[in-house]
Design a protein around this motif. Sequence first.
Motif, PDB file in Angstrom:
ATOM      1  N   THR A  27       5.780 -10.138   5.271  1.00 15.60           N
ATOM      2  CA  THR A  27       6.005  -9.033   4.343  1.00 15.60           C
ATOM      3  C   THR A  27       5.529  -9.367   2.934  1.00 15.60           C
ATOM      4  O   THR A  27       5.426 -10.532   2.573  1.00 15.60           O
ATOM      5  CB  THR A  27       7.499  -8.658   4.259  1.00 15.60           C
ATOM      6  OG1 THR A  27       8.234  -9.787   3.786  1.00 15.60           O
ATOM      7  CG2 THR A  27       8.042  -8.199   5.598  1.00 15.60           C
ATOM      8  N   ILE A  28       5.277  -8.309   2.184  1.00 19.77           N
ATOM      9  CA  ILE A  28       4.919  -8.433   0.771  1.00 19.77           C
ATOM     10  C   ILE A  28       5.801  -7.451   0.002  1.00 19.77           C
ATOM     11  O   ILE A  28       5.737  -6.244   0.234  1.00 19.77           O
ATOM     12  CB  ILE A  28       3.437  -8.106   0.518  1.00 19.77           C
ATOM     13  CG1 ILE A  28       2.535  -9.045   1.328  1.00 19.77           C
ATOM     14  CG2 ILE A  28       3.118  -8.184  -0.971  1.00 19.77           C
ATOM     15  CD1 ILE A  28       1.066  -8.665   1.314  1.00 19.77           C
ATOM     16  N   SER A  29       6.621  -7.987  -0.891  1.00 25.57           N
ATOM     17  CA  SER A  29       7.432  -7.128  -1.764  1.00 25.57           C
ATOM     18  C   SER A  29       6.612  -6.833  -3.007  1.00 25.57           C
ATOM     19  O   SER A  29       6.046  -7.741  -3.611  1.00 25.57           O
ATOM     20  CB  SER A  29       8.717  -7.838  -2.172  1.00 25.57           C
ATOM     21  OG  SER A  29       9.495  -8.111  -1.039  1.00 25.57           O
ATOM     22  N   VAL A  30       6.563  -5.565  -3.380  1.00 25.57           N
ATOM     23  CA  VAL A  30       5.791  -5.135  -4.545  1.00 25.57           C
ATOM     24  C   VAL A  30       6.746  -4.469  -5.523  1.00 25.57           C
ATOM     25  O   VAL A  30       7.578  -3.660  -5.131  1.00 25.57           O
ATOM     26  CB  VAL A  30       4.680  -4.139  -4.148  1.00 25.57           C
ATOM     27  CG1 VAL A  30       3.893  -3.698  -5.373  1.00 25.57           C
ATOM     28  CG2 VAL A  30       3.766  -4.739  -3.110  1.00 25.57           C
ATOM     29  N   CYS A  31       6.628  -4.837  -6.801  1.00 25.87           N
ATOM     30  CA  CYS A  31       7.407  -4.192  -7.842  1.00 25.87           C
ATOM     31  C   CYS A  31       6.467  -3.779  -8.964  1.00 25.87           C
ATOM     32  O   CYS A  31       5.646  -4.582  -9.421  1.00 25.87           O
ATOM     33  CB  CYS A  31       8.482  -5.124  -8.382  1.00 25.87           C
ATOM     34  SG  CYS A  31       9.482  -4.375  -9.685  1.00 25.87           S
ATOM     35  N   SER A  46       9.733  -0.148  -6.459  1.00 25.15           N
ATOM     36  CA  SER A  46       9.680  -1.339  -5.615  1.00 25.15           C
ATOM     37  C   SER A  46       9.523  -0.892  -4.175  1.00 25.15           C
ATOM     38  O   SER A  46      10.077   0.131  -3.774  1.00 25.15           O
ATOM     39  CB  SER A  46      10.962  -2.165  -5.737  1.00 25.15           C
ATOM     40  OG  SER A  46      11.057  -2.752  -6.994  1.00 25.15           O
ATOM     41  N   HIS A  47       8.782  -1.681  -3.417  1.00 24.49           N
ATOM     42  CA  HIS A  47       8.597  -1.345  -2.014  1.00 24.49           C
ATOM     43  C   HIS A  47       8.205  -2.611  -1.255  1.00 24.49           C
ATOM     44  O   HIS A  47       7.609  -3.527  -1.824  1.00 24.49           O
ATOM     45  CB  HIS A  47       7.517  -0.268  -1.853  1.00 24.49           C
ATOM     46  CG  HIS A  47       7.490   0.343  -0.503  1.00 24.49           C
ATOM     47  ND1 HIS A  47       8.468   1.199  -0.049  1.00 24.49           N
ATOM     48  CD2 HIS A  47       6.607   0.218   0.519  1.00 24.49           C
ATOM     49  CE1 HIS A  47       8.184   1.578   1.185  1.00 24.49           C
ATOM     50  NE2 HIS A  47       7.048   0.993   1.546  1.00 24.49           N
ATOM     51  N   ILE A  48       8.517  -2.650   0.027  1.00 24.28           N
ATOM     52  CA  ILE A  48       8.134  -3.766   0.888  1.00 24.28           C
ATOM     53  C   ILE A  48       7.096  -3.265   1.877  1.00 24.28           C
ATOM     54  O   ILE A  48       7.284  -2.235   2.523  1.00 24.28           O
ATOM     55  CB  ILE A  48       9.360  -4.342   1.627  1.00 24.28           C
ATOM     56  CG1 ILE A  48      10.355  -4.909   0.609  1.00 24.28           C
ATOM     57  CG2 ILE A  48       8.926  -5.432   2.611  1.00 24.28           C
ATOM     58  CD1 ILE A  48      11.651  -5.399   1.216  1.00 24.28           C
ATOM     59  N   PHE A  49       5.998  -4.016   1.977  1.00 27.10           N
ATOM     60  CA  PHE A  49       4.896  -3.669   2.869  1.00 27.10           C
ATOM     61  C   PHE A  49       4.706  -4.788   3.888  1.00 27.10           C
ATOM     62  O   PHE A  49       5.117  -5.924   3.669  1.00 27.10           O
ATOM     63  CB  PHE A  49       3.585  -3.515   2.074  1.00 27.10           C
ATOM     64  CG  PHE A  49       3.586  -2.376   1.117  1.00 27.10           C
ATOM     65  CD1 PHE A  49       3.154  -1.114   1.512  1.00 27.10           C
ATOM     66  CD2 PHE A  49       4.011  -2.541  -0.192  1.00 27.10           C
ATOM     67  CE1 PHE A  49       3.145  -0.051   0.620  1.00 27.10           C
ATOM     68  CE2 PHE A  49       4.006  -1.494  -1.088  1.00 27.10           C
ATOM     69  CZ  PHE A  49       3.569  -0.242  -0.683  1.00 27.10           C
ATOM     70  N   SER A  50       4.010  -4.460   4.943  1.00 32.12           N
ATOM     71  CA  SER A  50       3.627  -5.459   5.935  1.00 32.12           C
ATOM     72  C   SER A  50       2.525  -6.333   5.334  1.00 32.12           C
ATOM     73  O   SER A  50       1.702  -5.862   4.552  1.00 32.12           O
ATOM     74  CB  SER A  50       3.103  -4.758   7.194  1.00 32.12           C
ATOM     75  OG  SER A  50       2.440  -5.682   8.027  1.00 32.12           O
ATOM     76  N   ALA A  51       2.484  -7.601   5.729  1.00 30.61           N
ATOM     77  CA  ALA A  51       1.438  -8.504   5.249  1.00 30.61           C
ATOM     78  C   ALA A  51       0.185  -8.431   6.124  1.00 30.61           C
ATOM     79  O   ALA A  51      -0.763  -9.177   5.898  1.00 30.61           O
ATOM     80  CB  ALA A  51       1.959  -9.932   5.190  1.00 30.61           C
ATOM     81  N   MET A  52       0.194  -7.544   7.094  1.00 29.27           N
ATOM     82  CA  MET A  52      -0.971  -7.364   7.955  1.00 29.27           C
ATOM     83  C   MET A  52      -2.021  -6.521   7.205  1.00 29.27           C
ATOM     84  O   MET A  52      -1.708  -5.891   6.205  1.00 29.27           O
ATOM     85  CB  MET A  52      -0.563  -6.659   9.252  1.00 29.27           C
ATOM     86  CG  MET A  52       0.437  -7.439  10.095  1.00 29.27           C
ATOM     87  SD  MET A  52      -0.202  -9.055  10.569  1.00 29.27           S
ATOM     88  CE  MET A  52       1.042 -10.129   9.911  1.00 29.27           C
TER      89      MET A  52
END
Length: 165
Positions: A27-31, A46-52
């Motif tokens: 995962t990648i957390s983005v703020c 803020s959001h969490i995305f897949s690292a794929m």
Amino acid sequence: MGPLVTETTNNNSIIQYGVGFDVHRDTISVCVAAQLVTGDTLEVKSHIFSAMPKGIDEITHFLSKYSPISRYLMECTGVYHLPLYHALKAAFPDQSEKVIAMNPLLLNRRITDLGKKTDHVDAKSLAFLTFFQSLIKPSYIGSVRFFRLRDMVRSYHKTQTQSTG
């Protein structure tokens, strides 16, 4: 660090945005934080995305609506940050010098310097750190071509060692 703000924040009062990434294997957390005319800083989203690869494409699409950007900041986390780092440089070529990967030890020290000591550097802390240019020191990250060449040389060396040894 400021309070959470919704997307309806008055954009006239925003000077610039800063983006922080907390990159992990899956995962990648983005703020996204905003610096206001008054000098205050606020968390915008803020959001969490897949690292794929699909998740990284979603990140670049998500970030395309925030302008101007002060910096995109992440810590160098082994090899996990590399796909995101290169995707941001490719997606925002006019802002490629603003994509910064920093040594985790330096990041922890910089956040401590700001009086926001945490045990774990997260996306929110990195987003707010983007507004302090004097505290940011980019690490060297090679190009995609550099990594391909390095891997070819390693493969060649391994093959040579196995065939002679």
